[in-house]
Design a protein around this motif. Structure first.
Motif, PDB file in Angstrom:
ATOM      1  N   ILE A 274       0.834  -1.207   0.000  1.00 48.16           N
ATOM      2  CA  ILE A 274       0.000   0.000   0.000  1.00 48.16           C
ATOM      3  C   ILE A 274       0.870   1.258   0.000  1.00 48.16           C
ATOM      4  O   ILE A 274       0.585   2.236  -0.672  1.00 48.16           O
ATOM      5  N   GLU A 275       1.937   1.212   0.793  1.00 47.08           N
ATOM      6  CA  GLU A 275       2.748   2.430   0.920  1.00 47.08           C
ATOM      7  C   GLU A 275       4.189   2.082   1.256  1.00 47.08           C
ATOM      8  O   GLU A 275       4.453   1.331   2.204  1.00 47.08           O
ATOM      9  N   ARG A 276       5.113   2.642   0.460  1.00 47.33           N
ATOM     10  CA  ARG A 276       6.536   2.515   0.790  1.00 47.33           C
ATOM     11  C   ARG A 276       6.907   3.614   1.769  1.00 47.33           C
ATOM     12  O   ARG A 276       6.250   4.650   1.830  1.00 47.33           O
ATOM     13  N   ASN A 277       7.987   3.415   2.511  1.00 43.29           N
ATOM     14  CA  ASN A 277       8.473   4.396   3.496  1.00 43.29           C
ATOM     15  C   ASN A 277       7.367   4.843   4.448  1.00 43.29           C
ATOM     16  O   ASN A 277       7.291   6.013   4.812  1.00 43.29           O
ATOM     17  N   HIS A 278       6.533   3.923   4.781  1.00 44.87           N
ATOM     18  CA  HIS A 278       5.474   4.232   5.751  1.00 44.87           C
ATOM     19  C   HIS A 278       6.122   4.429   7.122  1.00 44.87           C
ATOM     20  O   HIS A 278       7.073   3.731   7.478  1.00 44.87           O
ATOM     21  N   SER A 279       5.604   5.390   7.864  1.00 44.48           N
ATOM     22  CA  SER A 279       6.140   5.610   9.203  1.00 44.48           C
ATOM     23  C   SER A 279       5.217   4.952  10.224  1.00 44.48           C
ATOM     24  O   SER A 279       4.108   5.422  10.461  1.00 44.48           O
ATOM     25  N   PHE A 280       5.687   3.850  10.772  1.00 48.70           N
ATOM     26  CA  PHE A 280       4.908   3.159  11.796  1.00 48.70           C
ATOM     27  C   PHE A 280       5.132   3.855  13.137  1.00 48.70           C
ATOM     28  O   PHE A 280       6.118   4.577  13.308  1.00 48.70           O
ATOM     29  N   GLN A 281       4.244   3.604  14.049  1.00 46.77           N
ATOM     30  CA  GLN A 281       4.448   4.134  15.396  1.00 46.77           C
ATOM     31  C   GLN A 281       5.725   3.512  15.967  1.00 46.77           C
ATOM     32  O   GLN A 281       6.007   2.326  15.721  1.00 46.77           O
ATOM     33  N   ASN A 282       6.486   4.273  16.714  1.00 47.19           N
ATOM     34  CA  ASN A 282       7.770   3.777  17.267  1.00 47.19           C
ATOM     35  C   ASN A 282       8.652   3.196  16.161  1.00 47.19           C
ATOM     36  O   ASN A 282       9.248   2.130  16.334  1.00 47.19           O
ATOM     37  N   GLN A 283       8.700   3.899  15.037  1.00 46.90           N
ATOM     38  CA  GLN A 283       9.393   3.351  13.868  1.00 46.90           C
ATOM     39  C   GLN A 283      10.799   2.843  14.166  1.00 46.90           C
ATOM     40  O   GLN A 283      11.177   1.771  13.713  1.00 46.90           O
ATOM     41  N   ASP A 284      11.557   3.594  14.953  1.00 49.32           N
ATOM     42  CA  ASP A 284      12.952   3.191  15.158  1.00 49.32           C
ATOM     43  C   ASP A 284      13.182   2.502  16.492  1.00 49.32           C
ATOM     44  O   ASP A 284      14.321   2.312  16.913  1.00 49.32           O
ATOM     45  N   ILE A 285      12.094   2.155  17.141  1.00 55.10           N
ATOM     46  CA  ILE A 285      12.250   1.468  18.434  1.00 55.10           C
ATOM     47  C   ILE A 285      11.662   0.065  18.319  1.00 55.10           C
ATOM     48  O   ILE A 285      10.556  -0.117  17.822  1.00 55.10           O
ATOM     49  N   GLY A 286      12.426  -0.897  18.773  1.00 52.50           N
ATOM     50  CA  GLY A 286      11.926  -2.276  18.748  1.00 52.50           C
ATOM     51  C   GLY A 286      12.623  -3.089  19.800  1.00 52.50           C
ATOM     52  O   GLY A 286      13.460  -2.573  20.540  1.00 52.50           O
ATOM     53  N   PRO A 287      12.274  -4.355  19.887  1.00 52.78           N
ATOM     54  CA  PRO A 287      12.988  -5.231  20.820  1.00 52.78           C
ATOM     55  C   PRO A 287      14.481  -5.225  20.478  1.00 52.78           C
ATOM     56  O   PRO A 287      14.849  -4.979  19.334  1.00 52.78           O
ATOM     57  N   ALA A 288      15.333  -5.509  21.477  1.00 57.11           N
ATOM     58  CA  ALA A 288      16.785  -5.467  21.288  1.00 57.11           C
ATOM     59  C   ALA A 288      17.178  -6.228  20.018  1.00 57.11           C
ATOM     60  O   ALA A 288      16.698  -7.341  19.793  1.00 57.11           O
ATOM     61  N   LYS A 289      18.055  -5.614  19.205  1.00 54.13           N
ATOM     62  CA  LYS A 289      18.375  -6.156  17.892  1.00 54.13           C
ATOM     63  C   LYS A 289      18.954  -7.572  17.976  1.00 54.13           C
ATOM     64  O   LYS A 289      18.558  -8.467  17.238  1.00 54.13           O
ATOM     65  N   ALA A 290      19.892  -7.731  18.929  1.00 52.65           N
ATOM     66  CA  ALA A 290      20.553  -9.035  19.042  1.00 52.65           C
ATOM     67  C   ALA A 290      19.515 -10.123  19.297  1.00 52.65           C
ATOM     68  O   ALA A 290      19.531 -11.168  18.663  1.00 52.65           O
ATOM     69  N   PHE A 291      18.612  -9.800  20.192  1.00 49.61           N
ATOM     70  CA  PHE A 291      17.588 -10.795  20.511  1.00 49.61           C
ATOM     71  C   PHE A 291      16.702 -11.073  19.303  1.00 49.61           C
ATOM     72  O   PHE A 291      16.397 -12.214  18.984  1.00 49.61           O
ATOM     73  N   PHE A 292      16.328 -10.000  18.619  1.00 49.12           N
ATOM     74  CA  PHE A 292      15.422 -10.151  17.490  1.00 49.12           C
ATOM     75  C   PHE A 292      15.975 -11.155  16.477  1.00 49.12           C
ATOM     76  O   PHE A 292      15.296 -12.072  16.044  1.00 49.12           O
ATOM     77  N   ASN A 293      17.263 -11.006  16.159  1.00 50.69           N
ATOM     78  CA  ASN A 293      17.861 -11.892  15.164  1.00 50.69           C
ATOM     79  C   ASN A 293      17.933 -13.334  15.656  1.00 50.69           C
ATOM     80  O   ASN A 293      17.631 -14.264  14.931  1.00 50.69           O
ATOM     81  N   ARG A 294      18.356 -13.498  16.909  1.00 49.88           N
ATOM     82  CA  ARG A 294      18.472 -14.856  17.453  1.00 49.88           C
ATOM     83  C   ARG A 294      17.097 -15.511  17.527  1.00 49.88           C
ATOM     84  O   ARG A 294      16.946 -16.688  17.248  1.00 49.88           O
ATOM     85  N   ALA A 295      16.106 -14.708  17.893  1.00 48.21           N
ATOM     86  CA  ALA A 295      14.754 -15.267  18.006  1.00 48.21           C
ATOM     87  C   ALA A 295      14.252 -15.717  16.636  1.00 48.21           C
ATOM     88  O   ALA A 295      13.593 -16.751  16.509  1.00 48.21           O
ATOM     89  N   GLN A 296      14.582 -14.942  15.615  1.00 47.92           N
ATOM     90  CA  GLN A 296      14.140 -15.315  14.270  1.00 47.92           C
ATOM     91  C   GLN A 296      14.748 -16.650  13.874  1.00 47.92           C
ATOM     92  O   GLN A 296      14.092 -17.504  13.299  1.00 47.92           O
TER      93      GLN A 296
END
Lengths: 353, 202
Positions: free
Chosen positions: A122-144
């Motif tokens: 629907i839209e490129r470069n959409h700005s989501f809420q808390n766009q640049d904040i997420g769960p810790a990066k290291a964890f995110f990758n390991r969890a994936q």
């Protein structure tokens, strides 16, 4: 209640449930209404929508599980459900089902694949809420990585897609055959869960209508529902790796907060076990052990040992010191260590409509 | 015609459901009649002595039996010898088969996210014990010994020990013992006590 009476009561109840399941599926299958909370409450829409490839037996079991939950006596004393699950009003079967419906509305199978036919950017470069904040990066990758090796009973597909597309800043919608409307993935509350191979194992088919199997399936739904919550660092209430000396040490099967999916699972299981007057003591015991297992994954505090104590403990373990020696040393080391306590975290969902 | 078919189908579902739900009741206790040889031992019945004739002078009555307030010994109607033998055999067998922390760590990855099958199986076995104690209250002192042996075994998974600990405390308190952790219960690992306390908050 003696054993024979109890057996007959259960047998009759299960027969009624089985018939309700068969009849209920027929009714729901013919319904093509949307699934707003009001429509579900008034019985005009089914509480779950299924992709067209979900087998009929699995649909009927899940729908009849929800019907079953409506009549299940609960004992909620001893658990602060309002704090745990953000419930504003009274804690009853219907309010808990509303809570579930706000977070889980659609069910798909592992065979579902996103294609150009069923998805649309629907839209490129959409700005989501808390766009640049997420769960810790290291964890995110390991969890994936961990997620790809798991054969779970169920997983929250909607929130996984939300996280990936949020990271890519792309707003997508998709159409899934069997759902009454297209779904725009702009919130973790999209509410799509995927049935895993562990949910309906062929070897469990004979006991699929048993009290404990039903409650364990419901527990899984409530557990997955909690993954639809959270924002920024708490987005999706992702599991983290269990600490050292935990039975599941090193596995992504623990929550470092008091209101995550495992805490919800434990509370649901315990309230069902505590309230059930028709089930056997044996069935209650089974649920209570499952509750204790879930609660063991709720990490309330960790102690970080000092560097020197860590090395000394490693040396003791390498030297195969006795259990009592190790236990004594750990106790002393813990007293010198740094305690980190975990509490309730922000569960408000991003971008909720 | 259709109506007859619907009625027949409903009846068939009823029969199948009766069979499914009756089955565990039929097999209950029956699989545990063969003696087993192992080195699992239950603790000596120090504080749960079973006495056939309680002394009237210093006793209080509780659901578990009569408690001698001076010695702390539990006095209850004696269980039938046959029941006690069978129960103790089941208790030893169950204790020997409860999942250890080491066994849980060896599980394949797919088992970790949800309640592992080992834990579910343990739940069924502990369920059989709890059911038997409910059906035959005279066995509760023997049950308390079983639970004590279970929560004291450090190799058993903490969630299982926690359930044993909570059951032990519940039996003890129902027998008229003071509320709260006893000296023995208090010695267990803090994590086991945390989980037991969670189960007891009801």
């Amino acid at each position: 209640m003696n054993r024979r009476t109890r057996a007959w009561t259960q047998a009759t109840a299960s027969a009624v449930i089985a018939l309700a399941a068969i009849m209920g599926t027929g009714l729901f299958a013919s319904s093509a209404l949307g699934a707003s909370l009001e429509a579900v409450r008034s019985g005009k829409a089914p509480p779950l929508e299924f992709s067209s490839d979900v087998p009929k037996i699995q649909r009927s079991l899940l729908l009849s599980d929800l019907e079953f939950f409506k009549r299940l006596p609960l004992k909620t004393v001893g658990t602060d459900f309002n704090k745990l699950m953000d419930l504003k009003g009274p804690v009853r079967n219907d309010t808990l089902l509303d809570w579930l419906h706000e977070r889980v509305r659609h069910v798909i199978t592992p065979d579902f694949k996103l294609t150009v036919e069923n998805s649309e950017l629907i839209e490129r470069n959409h700005s989501f809420q808390n766009q640049d904040i997420g769960p810790a990066k290291a964890f995110f990758n390991r969890a994936q990585v961990a997620e790809t090796t798991m054969i779970s009973r169920m997983s929250n597909f909607g929130v996984a897609m939300y996280m990936i597309w949020k990271k890519q800043r792309n707003l997508w919608k998709f159409h899934i055959e069997g759902f009454s409307e297209d779904l725009v993935v702009d919130t973790p509350r999209i509410g799509i869960v995927e049935i895993g191979p562990g949910m309906f194992r062929p070897e469990d088919r004979a006991k699929a209508l048993s009290f404990t199997e039903r409650v364990l399936r419901l527990k899984t739904l409530f557990h997955e529902a909690r993954h639809s919550d959270g924002n920024g660092a708490t987005l999706a209430f992702q599991h983290d790796f269990c600490p050292r000396n935990h039975p599941y040490e090193g596995e992504p099967a623990c929550d470092y907060n008091l209101n995550g999916p495992y805490a919800v699972s434990a509370a649901v299981l315990k309230s069902v076990a505590g309230g059930c007057f028709q089930c056997t003591r044996a069935e209650k015991e089974e649920l209570l052990l499952a509750a204790a297992d879930s609660q063991s994954r709720v990490i309330e505090q960790v102690v970080t040992l000092t560097e020197s104590d860590r090395k000394a403990l490693d040396a003791l373990e390498a030297a195969k010191a006795s259990e009592s020696e190790l236990a004594a040393f750990r106790k002393e080391a813990r007293a010198r260590g740094q305690v980190q306590r975990f509490g309730y975290v922000d569960s408000r969902p991003e971008g909720a409509r | 015609m259709n109506r007859n078919f619907a009625a027949a189908a409903s009846f068939a579902v009823l029969i199948v459901s009766v069979f499914i739900f009756s089955e565990p009741q039929i097999v209950k206790h029956s699989a545990n009649l063969v003696p087993v040889e192992d080195d699992v031992r239950l603790p000596e019945p120090a504080s749960y002595a079973i006495t056939a004739s309680p002394s009237a002078a210093s006793t209080t009555k509780g659901p578990l039996g009569t408690v001698d307030t001076q010695s702390g010994a539990l006095q209850t109607a004696p269980p039938k010898v046959e029941s006690l033998v069978k129960f103790n055999w089941l208790a030893k067998k169950t204790l020997a088969g409860l999942p250890t922390t080491v066994a849980l760590r060896k599980l394949p990855p797919e088992e970790f996210h949800e309640t592992p099958r080992l834990i579910r199986q343990a739940g069924k076995e502990l369920g059989a014990i709890a059911q038997w104690l409910e059906d035959e209250p005279s066995l509760k002192p023997a049950g308390a010994l079983f639970y004590q042996a279970c929560f004291q075994r450090e190799d058993i998974a903490s969630s299982v020990r926690a359930l044993c600990l909570s059951n032990h405390r519940a039996l003890r308190e129902a027998a008229g013992d003071p509320e709260g952790w006893s000296e023995e219960e208090n010695k267990v690992h803090a994590e086991v006590k945390r989980l037991a306390a969670f189960l007891l908050r009801r």
